[in-house]
Structure formats: structure tokens, C-alpha cells
Design an enzyme around this catalytic site. Structure first.
Site, PDB file in Angstrom:
ATOM      1  N   PHE A 109       3.928 -10.362  -0.490  1.00 48.40           N
ATOM      2  CA  PHE A 109       4.106 -10.075   0.928  1.00 48.40           C
ATOM      3  C   PHE A 109       2.779  -9.907   1.671  1.00 48.40           C
ATOM      4  O   PHE A 109       2.758  -9.876   2.903  1.00 48.40           O
ATOM      5  CB  PHE A 109       4.975  -8.820   1.131  1.00 48.40           C
ATOM      6  CG  PHE A 109       4.483  -7.592   0.422  1.00 48.40           C
ATOM      7  CD1 PHE A 109       3.479  -6.808   0.945  1.00 48.40           C
ATOM      8  CD2 PHE A 109       5.041  -7.225  -0.800  1.00 48.40           C
ATOM      9  CE1 PHE A 109       3.024  -5.681   0.289  1.00 48.40           C
ATOM     10  CE2 PHE A 109       4.594  -6.091  -1.469  1.00 48.40           C
ATOM     11  CZ  PHE A 109       3.579  -5.321  -0.922  1.00 48.40           C
ATOM     12  N   TYR A 120       7.215   2.784   1.677  1.00 49.14           N
ATOM     13  CA  TYR A 120       7.898   2.755   2.971  1.00 49.14           C
ATOM     14  C   TYR A 120       9.286   3.388   2.934  1.00 49.14           C
ATOM     15  O   TYR A 120       9.993   3.373   3.950  1.00 49.14           O
ATOM     16  CB  TYR A 120       7.996   1.308   3.480  1.00 49.14           C
ATOM     17  CG  TYR A 120       6.635   0.709   3.763  1.00 49.14           C
ATOM     18  CD1 TYR A 120       5.910   1.081   4.887  1.00 49.14           C
ATOM     19  CD2 TYR A 120       6.063  -0.212   2.881  1.00 49.14           C
ATOM     20  CE1 TYR A 120       4.652   0.552   5.141  1.00 49.14           C
ATOM     21  CE2 TYR A 120       4.804  -0.748   3.130  1.00 49.14           C
ATOM     22  CZ  TYR A 120       4.112  -0.365   4.258  1.00 49.14           C
ATOM     23  OH  TYR A 120       2.861  -0.887   4.504  1.00 49.14           O
ATOM     24  N   TYR A 147      -7.131  -6.997  -2.037  1.00 44.60           N
ATOM     25  CA  TYR A 147      -5.854  -6.619  -2.652  1.00 44.60           C
ATOM     26  C   TYR A 147      -4.835  -7.750  -2.549  1.00 44.60           C
ATOM     27  O   TYR A 147      -4.966  -8.678  -1.739  1.00 44.60           O
ATOM     28  CB  TYR A 147      -5.285  -5.366  -1.980  1.00 44.60           C
ATOM     29  CG  TYR A 147      -4.843  -5.607  -0.550  1.00 44.60           C
ATOM     30  CD1 TYR A 147      -3.534  -5.968  -0.247  1.00 44.60           C
ATOM     31  CD2 TYR A 147      -5.753  -5.486   0.499  1.00 44.60           C
ATOM     32  CE1 TYR A 147      -3.142  -6.202   1.055  1.00 44.60           C
ATOM     33  CE2 TYR A 147      -5.361  -5.720   1.810  1.00 44.60           C
ATOM     34  CZ  TYR A 147      -4.052  -6.078   2.080  1.00 44.60           C
ATOM     35  OH  TYR A 147      -3.661  -6.324   3.370  1.00 44.60           O
TER      36      TYR A 147
END
Length: 296
Positions: free
Chosen positions: A227, A271, A217
């Protein structure tokens, strides 16, 4: 006469043991030592006085540098050393000094920290009111008839409001991105709000939530900031489908092995209001995900 080995450990040595331990020790060259004659050179009373003195090596520096004691008041330190127990006046002064120390922490650390959580650009707290409330909390007093439990609930809700207001612009930017992205013909949207685009349609088995999978991924924010990437590590990742964020779990349990999808995960399936490394609060996450296999 019996011979004894005396180990003198100065107080400063004990205090600074951790910093000394960090320094690498040079290996001493082995030398042939001549035998030393052990002699009794001093009576036990004088020895007691000298060994007591030896234990104070570095103590003065510790009192000044670590405890903040003014050298002008070392005689007062000695009085306390000899006194042993605290008088009522001493206890009062100890409490006052503690109050001064905590007030310093309130002004220099606590208030700035809370203000930053409320607003990244400016301090919007009323400092005098903050101190008034702080004193009420110490004394166990209610404010306007509101109990401490109710205060905790009120503060939690209001901090959530300030936190959301702080990121209002970012929230709108992410929501606008998802609205525009949903109009793309190649993008599918689930009932939860998860969006995905199929790059490669796999034909293998579809994992269940409790099964472990191996994936490759790459994760980015909507502005393209990367990130995380298993591709860069050149190492696929293995985990259970239900041990990741909600958006991943939902996608993996409708995704056949061999598939390669792009996931567009809303913040409430990622998140949420939490900051996570390079990921700011309320961020939409974009993942390119390749489901390699179900690990059995």
C-alpha cells in the site's frame, strides 16, 4: 446626448457561470471595427420592459431542470412572484414539500448508507422503524423514555458492535497471523504487542519521540498487498517520530540509526477500526523500515 454602455446579464448566465468559466475561450482575431453610431431608439418605459424580459433568458429551463417546477404550473409561479410574501397556506405547503424531499433522501441515500455500514452483504435495517424514529427526532419526542443524548450514545455503541461484527473474519485472520508470527525465533515482541525482526543491526544514535528522522520503507498487508513504498518513489521520507502511528513511534525510539527492521504492527497500534486508503479496518501492517539518519 450622453452615451452609456449597458451590460445585460441574463439570470441563466449567472446560474451557469461556473460551467461556462470552465470552457476555454477561443482567442478572437483582432479586427478593425468601424465606429457604431449611438442612438436613442426607445423610450425608457419600453426599454424597462424589454430589459426585464432579457433578464429571463434561460430562467424557464432553470426552473424546470434545477428546481423541478412543472411547466404546467408557470402561472402559479407568476402568482407567487407577484405575491411576494407567504400566506399560512403557502408556509404549510412549503413545509410539506420539504418533508417529501427529505423522505426521498431518507429512502434513497440515508437508509442504504447506514445499512452498508452495518452489514456489507445485506440490508438488515427495519425501514418502517427507522422512519418512525426519524419522525420522533424531528418532533423532539423521546422513544421509550430515552432522551436524544442517550439515543446518540446507544447508536454509537451499537454501530461499533456492527462494525466489528462486519470484520470479524478479518480480525481473526490478522490475530492468527500475529500469534503464529510471534513463535518465529527471529521475531521479538514488545509489551505493547509490537513485533519486529532485525535485518541489519545499526550502531548509531537512537531517536527520541520528538526528533525528526529520515527513513526508507515499504508497507504491506499480511496477504502481501503493498500500500506504500518510499523505495518505489526513490525518495526517503522525513517526519517526527511522534507524528506517525503508535507502532512506528515505538519502533523508531528503540531502533539505532543504520538499522533495517521488519515491523509487524497490530491494528490497535496502527489504524484500528478505521479504513485508510488501501488499508481495511483492523489490519495488521507489515513494514520494512530502514532508519537512515536523525535530522538535526
Amino acid at each position: 446626448m450622453k452615451s452609456y454602455k449597458f451590460v445585460l446579464l441574463a439570470l441563466a448566465t449567472l446560474v451557469c457561470a461556473s460551467s461556462m468559466a470552465a470552457k476555454p475561450k477561443k482567442k478572437a482575431k483582432k479586427q478593425q471595427k468601424e465606429p457604431v453610431e449611438v442612438v436613442d431608439t426607445i423610450n425608457v418605459n419600453d426599454f424597462s420592459k424589454h430589459i426585464g424580459r432579457a433578464q429571463t433568458n434561460g430562467l424557464k429551463d432553470y426552473l424546470v431542470q434545477r428546481m423541478g417546477i412543472d411547466v404546467a404550473f408557470l402561472e402559479d409561479f407568476i402568482q407567487g412572484f407577484e405575491q411576494g410574501t407567504l400566506t399560512e397556506a403557502d408556509k404549510r405547503m412549503k413545509a410539506r414539500l420539504a418533508g417529501m424531499e427529505i423522505r426521498s433522501q431518507v429512502e434513497e441515500q440515508i437508509i442504504p448508507s447506514v445499512s452498508k455500514q452495518m452489514n456489507a452483504e445485506k440490508d438488515i435495517l427495519n425501514h418502517a422503524a427507522f422512519v418512525e424514529g426519524f419522525k420522533a427526532g424531528i418532533l423532539g419526542e423521546d422513544i421509550d423514555g430515552i432522551s436524544m443524548d442517550s439515543t446518540q450514545v446507544l447508536v454509537q455503541k451499537q454501530m461499533e458492535y456492527y462494525h466489528k461484527a462486519k470484520y470479524a473474519a478479518a480480525i481473526k485472520t490478522n490475530e492468527d497471523f500475529l500469534k503464529a508470527n510471534a513463535k518465529n525465533d527471529s521475531v521479538q515482541t514488545t509489551e505493547s504487542g509490537l513485533q519486529y525482526k532485525i535485518l541489519t543491526k545499526g550502531t548509531g544514535e537512537i531517536p527520541t519521540a520528538s526528533q525528526r528522522v529520515k527513513v526508507h520503507y515499504r508497507g504491506t498487508l499480511i496477504d502481501g498487498t503493498e500500500f506504500d513504498s518510499s523505495y518505489k518513489r526513490n525518495q526517503p521520507t522525513t517526519f517526527a517520530c511522534n507524528q506517525v502511528i503508535k507502532g512506528w513511534t515505538e519502533a523508531l525510539t528503540i531502533m539505532p540509526v543504520g538499522s533495517k527492521w521488519v515491523l509487524y504492527i497490530p491494528q490497535d497500534l496502527a489504524y484500528g477500526d478505521r479504513e485508510n486508503g488501501q488499508i481495511p479496518p483492523y489490519s495488521t501492517l507489515i513494514f520494512e523500515v530502514e532508519l537512515l539518519e536523525i535530522v538535526k
